[in-house]
Design a protein around this motif. Structure first.
Motif, PDB file in Angstrom:
ATOM      1  N   GLU A 334      14.434  10.861  30.892  1.00  0.00           N
ATOM      2  CA  GLU A 334      14.584  11.965  31.848  1.00  0.00           C
ATOM      3  C   GLU A 334      15.172  11.470  33.169  1.00  0.00           C
ATOM      4  OE1 GLU A 334      11.754  15.328  34.058  1.00  0.00           O
ATOM      5  OE2 GLU A 334      10.942  14.004  32.493  1.00  0.00           O
ATOM      6  N   THR A 335      14.741  10.298  33.617  1.00  0.00           N
ATOM      7  CA  THR A 335      15.273   9.727  34.862  1.00  0.00           C
ATOM      8  C   THR A 335      16.776   9.470  34.752  1.00  0.00           C
ATOM      9  OG1 THR A 335      13.140   8.686  35.323  1.00  0.00           O
ATOM     10  CG2 THR A 335      15.069   7.807  36.473  1.00  0.00           C
ATOM     11  N   LEU A 336      17.215   8.925  33.628  1.00  0.00           N
ATOM     12  CA  LEU A 336      18.642   8.625  33.446  1.00  0.00           C
ATOM     13  C   LEU A 336      19.474   9.895  33.320  1.00  0.00           C
ATOM     14  CD1 LEU A 336      18.331   5.626  30.967  1.00  0.00           C
ATOM     15  CD2 LEU A 336      19.052   5.518  33.350  1.00  0.00           C
ATOM     16  N   LEU A 337      18.943  10.914  32.656  1.00  0.00           N
ATOM     17  CA  LEU A 337      19.690  12.165  32.517  1.00  0.00           C
ATOM     18  C   LEU A 337      19.886  12.855  33.865  1.00  0.00           C
ATOM     19  CD1 LEU A 337      18.122  13.640  29.237  1.00  0.00           C
ATOM     20  CD2 LEU A 337      20.317  12.470  29.518  1.00  0.00           C
ATOM     21  N   GLU A 338      19.007  12.603  34.807  1.00  0.00           N
ATOM     22  CA  GLU A 338      19.179  13.153  36.151  1.00  0.00           C
ATOM     23  C   GLU A 338      20.103  12.279  36.996  1.00  0.00           C
ATOM     24  OE1 GLU A 338      15.301  13.464  37.761  1.00  0.00           O
ATOM     25  OE2 GLU A 338      14.674  15.125  36.460  1.00  0.00           O
ATOM     26  N   ASP A 346      31.374  15.095  37.802  1.00  0.00           N
ATOM     27  CA  ASP A 346      32.233  15.718  36.788  1.00  0.00           C
ATOM     28  C   ASP A 346      31.828  15.364  35.363  1.00  0.00           C
ATOM     29  OD1 ASP A 346      33.705  16.811  38.851  1.00  0.00           O
ATOM     30  OD2 ASP A 346      35.126  15.124  38.909  1.00  0.00           O
ATOM     31  N   THR A 347      30.674  14.758  35.192  1.00  0.00           N
ATOM     32  CA  THR A 347      30.263  14.302  33.864  1.00  0.00           C
ATOM     33  C   THR A 347      28.951  14.953  33.452  1.00  0.00           C
ATOM     34  OG1 THR A 347      29.033  12.409  34.750  1.00  0.00           O
ATOM     35  CG2 THR A 347      31.368  12.076  34.251  1.00  0.00           C
ATOM     36  N   GLY A 348      28.677  14.850  32.160  1.00  0.00           N
ATOM     37  CA  GLY A 348      27.400  15.266  31.600  1.00  0.00           C
ATOM     38  C   GLY A 348      26.763  14.089  30.886  1.00  0.00           C
ATOM     39  N   ALA A 349      25.485  14.206  30.569  1.00  0.00           N
ATOM     40  CA  ALA A 349      24.760  13.110  29.913  1.00  0.00           C
ATOM     41  C   ALA A 349      23.818  13.683  28.868  1.00  0.00           C
ATOM     42  CB  ALA A 349      23.998  12.281  30.937  1.00  0.00           C
ATOM     43  N   GLU A 350      23.657  12.948  27.776  1.00  0.00           N
ATOM     44  CA  GLU A 350      22.739  13.338  26.714  1.00  0.00           C
ATOM     45  C   GLU A 350      22.274  12.087  25.979  1.00  0.00           C
ATOM     46  OE1 GLU A 350      24.786  15.838  23.980  1.00  0.00           O
ATOM     47  OE2 GLU A 350      26.118  14.249  23.247  1.00  0.00           O
ATOM     48  N   ILE A 368      22.268   6.464  26.421  1.00  0.00           N
ATOM     49  CA  ILE A 368      22.690   7.710  27.060  1.00  0.00           C
ATOM     50  C   ILE A 368      24.204   7.826  26.922  1.00  0.00           C
ATOM     51  CG2 ILE A 368      22.755   9.048  29.189  1.00  0.00           C
ATOM     52  CD1 ILE A 368      19.960   8.700  28.086  1.00  0.00           C
ATOM     53  N   ARG A 369      24.653   8.966  26.445  1.00  0.00           N
ATOM     54  CA  ARG A 369      26.094   9.219  26.313  1.00  0.00           C
ATOM     55  C   ARG A 369      26.592   9.982  27.529  1.00  0.00           C
ATOM     56  NH1 ARG A 369      28.728  13.941  24.110  1.00  0.00           N
ATOM     57  NH2 ARG A 369      30.953  13.513  23.791  1.00  0.00           N
ATOM     58  N   MET A 406      36.873   7.277  32.307  1.00  0.00           N
ATOM     59  CA  MET A 406      35.474   7.006  32.002  1.00  0.00           C
ATOM     60  C   MET A 406      34.985   5.731  32.687  1.00  0.00           C
ATOM     61  SD  MET A 406      34.932   9.666  30.379  1.00  0.00           S
ATOM     62  CE  MET A 406      33.198   9.362  30.162  1.00  0.00           C
ATOM     63  N   ILE A 407      35.855   4.737  32.821  1.00  0.00           N
ATOM     64  CA  ILE A 407      35.462   3.518  33.541  1.00  0.00           C
ATOM     65  C   ILE A 407      35.194   3.837  35.006  1.00  0.00           C
ATOM     66  CG2 ILE A 407      36.309   1.280  34.338  1.00  0.00           C
ATOM     67  CD1 ILE A 407      37.699   0.936  31.665  1.00  0.00           C
ATOM     68  N   ALA A 408      35.993   4.746  35.573  1.00  0.00           N
ATOM     69  CA  ALA A 408      35.752   5.151  36.966  1.00  0.00           C
ATOM     70  C   ALA A 408      34.399   5.854  37.095  1.00  0.00           C
ATOM     71  CB  ALA A 408      36.883   6.060  37.432  1.00  0.00           C
ATOM     72  N   HIS A 409      34.056   6.720  36.137  1.00  0.00           N
ATOM     73  CA  HIS A 409      32.746   7.381  36.168  1.00  0.00           C
ATOM     74  C   HIS A 409      31.615   6.365  36.017  1.00  0.00           C
ATOM     75  CE1 HIS A 409      34.792  11.120  36.255  1.00  0.00           C
ATOM     76  NE2 HIS A 409      35.079  11.203  34.951  1.00  0.00           N
ATOM     77  N   LEU A 410      31.781   5.420  35.102  1.00  0.00           N
ATOM     78  CA  LEU A 410      30.733   4.426  34.877  1.00  0.00           C
ATOM     79  C   LEU A 410      30.555   3.511  36.089  1.00  0.00           C
ATOM     80  CD1 LEU A 410      31.454   3.457  31.153  1.00  0.00           C
ATOM     81  CD2 LEU A 410      29.510   4.753  32.019  1.00  0.00           C
ATOM     82  N   SER A 411      31.619   3.278  36.828  1.00  0.00           N
ATOM     83  CA  SER A 411      31.498   2.466  38.046  1.00  0.00           C
ATOM     84  C   SER A 411      30.604   3.159  39.068  1.00  0.00           C
ATOM     85  CB  SER A 411      32.884   2.206  38.639  1.00  0.00           C
ATOM     86  OG  SER A 411      33.700   1.498  37.723  1.00  0.00           O
ATOM     87  N   LYS A 412      30.703   4.481  39.149  1.00  0.00           N
ATOM     88  CA  LYS A 412      29.823   5.227  40.055  1.00  0.00           C
ATOM     89  C   LYS A 412      28.371   5.162  39.577  1.00  0.00           C
ATOM     90  CE  LYS A 412      33.521   8.490  41.243  1.00  0.00           C
ATOM     91  NZ  LYS A 412      33.956   9.923  41.212  1.00  0.00           N
ATOM     92  N   VAL A 413      28.177   5.257  38.252  1.00  0.00           N
ATOM     93  CA  VAL A 413      26.818   5.143  37.714  1.00  0.00           C
ATOM     94  C   VAL A 413      26.249   3.762  38.007  1.00  0.00           C
ATOM     95  CG1 VAL A 413      25.453   5.174  35.595  1.00  0.00           C
ATOM     96  CG2 VAL A 413      27.271   6.863  35.929  1.00  0.00           C
ATOM     97  N   LYS A 414      27.069   2.747  37.877  1.00  0.00           N
ATOM     98  CA  LYS A 414      26.625   1.381  38.156  1.00  0.00           C
ATOM     99  C   LYS A 414      26.187   1.236  39.614  1.00  0.00           C
ATOM    100  CE  LYS A 414      28.374  -3.403  38.046  1.00  0.00           C
ATOM    101  NZ  LYS A 414      28.407  -3.630  39.513  1.00  0.00           N
TER     102      LYS A 414
END
Length: 661
Positions: A334-338, A346-350, A368-369, A406-414
């Motif tokens: 739940e923490t990661l999905l938030e 601009d992304t979703g997670a599941e 998490i996808r 997607m790498i740009a999105h993952l950089s923000k998640v990182k």
């Protein structure tokens, strides 16, 4: 009778000598005269032969001195040394047929003149014609014949053991004979293990040399060969194949690469072949308490199979998540999905993977996808292409652009994970499917946020097979643990991931024959486990492709028939099967297993350690059969699964700490 000592018959042949003696005068004077004449004749002929022999030696010595003087150049030492090397090469002794000289061996002309060939007989003509037809000469296959005789003798001995065991009615005697047979097999395996280690070491040196020549600069330092370090071994194979695949792509673009995609002059087709080794069980230290699954049936007359069934069932129950573990994983998910949508709006997670399929183990990751729900990518149907090359270029461009986004999105998640106090060891990997990895400090669980495609179809396939095969879930957990404890569960190091291993269990269980004696609709769980080990230890991955829907196999081949090509135009699954059936160049040993949820997906393409896996499963199967047939095994307090999973409870106990989030 007149004296016939002066007759022309007098010569040094044995027949004429006796003939002359029979007709000679027997007086002492005549006999003495005869002996003197014969000795003089013999001495003259001996002297003549010695003189001829010395003349031949002298002529050969003079010829060699002449050739030696021609080879010596007092003004050029290098030319003299090269001439001597050439002379040494010419003087190598070869094993050649007696009727003909080897043309590579220097032979003086006077010897050729002295050796006049005799006219061949009809028999010799027949023999020579037989050899010209391609039949090997006796000295060419003598060594090979000896090896075949030795192997045949060993096989005959093992066959005699098996036949004797089958005729033996006493169980103890039969078991002792089987132990003798197993000892003979063990000796053969130990003898082969030395050769295997030597071949793998030579392959490692070839790969090291290849990388030094073609990987500039080196991606990483190459350590010395260690037979126990299989991760580095398969990392080298992956690096070499990456270079080969890059050169293959260039050659195909230029139109110079056809057929089996072999790069002539750069890499031999045998470059990436290796010999499989037995993977040892991870050594785990701890208390000497019995394993949690080490249980015996309550009835006194229980059989070995009933005992084995109970152990497998208890092991699967012990591996199930506890309520506290389920709560901790649910809270972390739940923490990661938030966090992911907040980091990249601009992304979703599941969640996906074992969290959704119900195959979670205590050491399973939280997957998490991440995806783009509102991005409208250009459709291929709306594009116009001049030819296939333009179409493929457009597809490659779309994939590259999506991967960049997607790498740009993952950089923000990182960045957001680095600011969170509960996460550590955060890193991003730009692989085929980019991902961010991290470790959750309170639970010590590994987390992965992956930019991958939807897994709805694979999730439905897993659910369907779990309902169809009642023993699938516990046996998958047992197989997953078996591979995990031997370093065979990581695809990055040549192992097999969870989804690939799950489908490998499915195809083996669906192929398992039912026991004819039992009237149950299913085999026992121990029967199914033994069949999984037997199936994958014997399946020839270099020759066949496996399919689950429909269940079956087909031959690997480079080219499809005209009938198959016509049928594949209207059958997408067949078209994908023909594509997967083509052997991978330089890695023909890879497992080809068609994904029932995605026909174009090959579930074995990353399993480079398939030979290690098969050798390990073969050893496990033989050891388990030996334990189950041992009449005295019940006296041993250790578990039957000891050789399969060892003391893995010590490994998983650290992950079973109750956590209150």
């Amino acid at each position: 009778m007149p004296c016939q000592l002066r007759l022309p018959r007098l010569c040094d042949s044995r027949h004429t000598y006796h003939y002359t003696l029979r007709h000679a005068v027997t007086s002492r004077t005549a006999l003495r005269l005869f002996q003197q004449v014969r000795r003089a004749s013999d001495a003259a002929k001996v002297a003549e032969r010695e003189a001829a022999r010395e003349a031949i030696k002298e002529k050969a010595r003079q010829e060699l001195l002449r050739r030696l003087n021609q080879s010596i150049d007092p003004n050029d030492l290098s030319a003299t040394l090269e001439a001597h090397r050439e002379s040494n090469r010419a003087s190598v002794i070869h094993q050649v047929p007696t009727h003909k000289s080897d043309p590579e061996v220097w032979r003086p002309n006077f010897l050729n003149a002295l050796s006049k060939p005799l006219p061949p007989s009809s028999k010799s003509r027949t023999v020579r014609a037989h050899y010209r037809s391609g039949a090997p000469r006796p000295y060419e296959y003598r060594v090979q014949r000896d090896i075949q005789n030795r192997d045949r003798s060993e096989q005959d001995t093992l066959a005699e053991f098996s036949e004797t065991v089958a005729k033996t009615t006493n169980e103890d005697d039969a078991y002792q004979l089987k132990k003798m047979k197993d000892a003979a097999l063990l000796v053969r395996e130990q003898r082969a293990a030395v050769d295997t280690e030597l071949r793998n070491g030579q392959n490692y040196e070839r790969w090291t040399k290849f990388l030094h020549e073609h990987e500039k600069p080196l991606m990483a330092e190459i350590p010395e060969y260690d037979p126990k370090d299989r991760h580095t071994f398969f990392d080298l194979i992956r690096r070499v194949y990456h270079i080969i695949a890059r050169e293959q792509k260039k050659a195909k673009t230029l139109g110079v690469l056809k057929g089996p995609d072999i790069l002539k002059g750069m890499a031999s087709p045998m470059l990436l072949l290796y010999s499989g080794v037995l993977r040892p069980l991870m050594s785990l230290k701890g208390s000497n308490d019995p394993e949690p699954w080490n249980r015996r049936p309550k009835n006194k007359g229980y059989s070995h199979r009933e005992w084995f069934d109970l152990e497998i069932t208890k092991f699967a129950e012990w591996m199930q998540l506890t309520p506290s573990e389920k709560a901790a994983r649910a809270k972390l998910t739940e923490t990661l999905l938030e966090l992911v949508p907040r980091a990249a709006p601009d992304t979703g997670a599941e969640p996906f993977g074992s969290q959704v399929t119900g195959l979670t183990m205590p050491n399973s990751d939280i997957d998490i996808r991440i995806y783009e729900p509102n991005f409208n990518a250009p459709r291929q149907q709306d594009q116009e292409f001049a030819d296939k090359d333009e179409k493929h270029a457009w597809q490659a461009q779309q994939k590259a652009e999506k991967k960049t986004r997607m790498i740009a999105h993952l950089s923000k998640v990182k960045s957001h994970l680095e600011k969170h106090p509960d996460f550590d060891q955060i890193e991003i990997t730009e692989s085929y499917y980019p991902l961010v990895k991290a470790v959750h400090l309170p639970t010590r669980l590994k987390v992965q946020v992956v930019a991958t495609k939807s897994s709805d179809s694979s999730r439905e396939a897993i659910k369907s097979y779990l309902e169809e095969l009642p023993h699938l879930k516990p046996l998958f957990i047992l197989m997953k643990t078996t591979l995990n404890l031997r370093g065979l569960s990581d695809p990055w190091h040549g192992g097999f991931g969870s989804y690939s291993l799950f489908m490998m269990c499915v195809v083996a269980l669906k192929s398992a024959p039912l026991e004819p004696v039992k009237q149950n609709p299913f085999n026992s769980i121990s029967d199914d486990f033994l069949y999984i080990l037997k199936f994958w230890s014997r399946f020839d991955t270099s020759k066949k492709l496996l399919t689950i829907e429909p269940l079956g196999s087909c031959q690997k081949k480079l080219w499809a028939t005209n009938e198959e090509i016509e049928a594949s135009k209207t059958d997408f699954a067949l078209s994908a099967r023909l594509r997967l059936a083509k052997p991978v160049s330089y890695k023909p040993y890879l497992l080809a297993l068609q994904d029932p949820a995605d026909p174009i997906n090959d579930l074995g393409r990353s399993g480079m350690a398939i030979s290690d896996l098969q050798k390990t499963l073969r050893k496990l199967h033989r050891d388990l059969i030996e334990d189950l047939e041992d009449p005295a095994r019940k006296k041993n307090p250790s578990a039957l699964l000891k050789g399969v999973v060892g003391r893995c409870d010590r490994f998983f106990d650290e992950m079973r700490i109750p956590v209150d989030l």
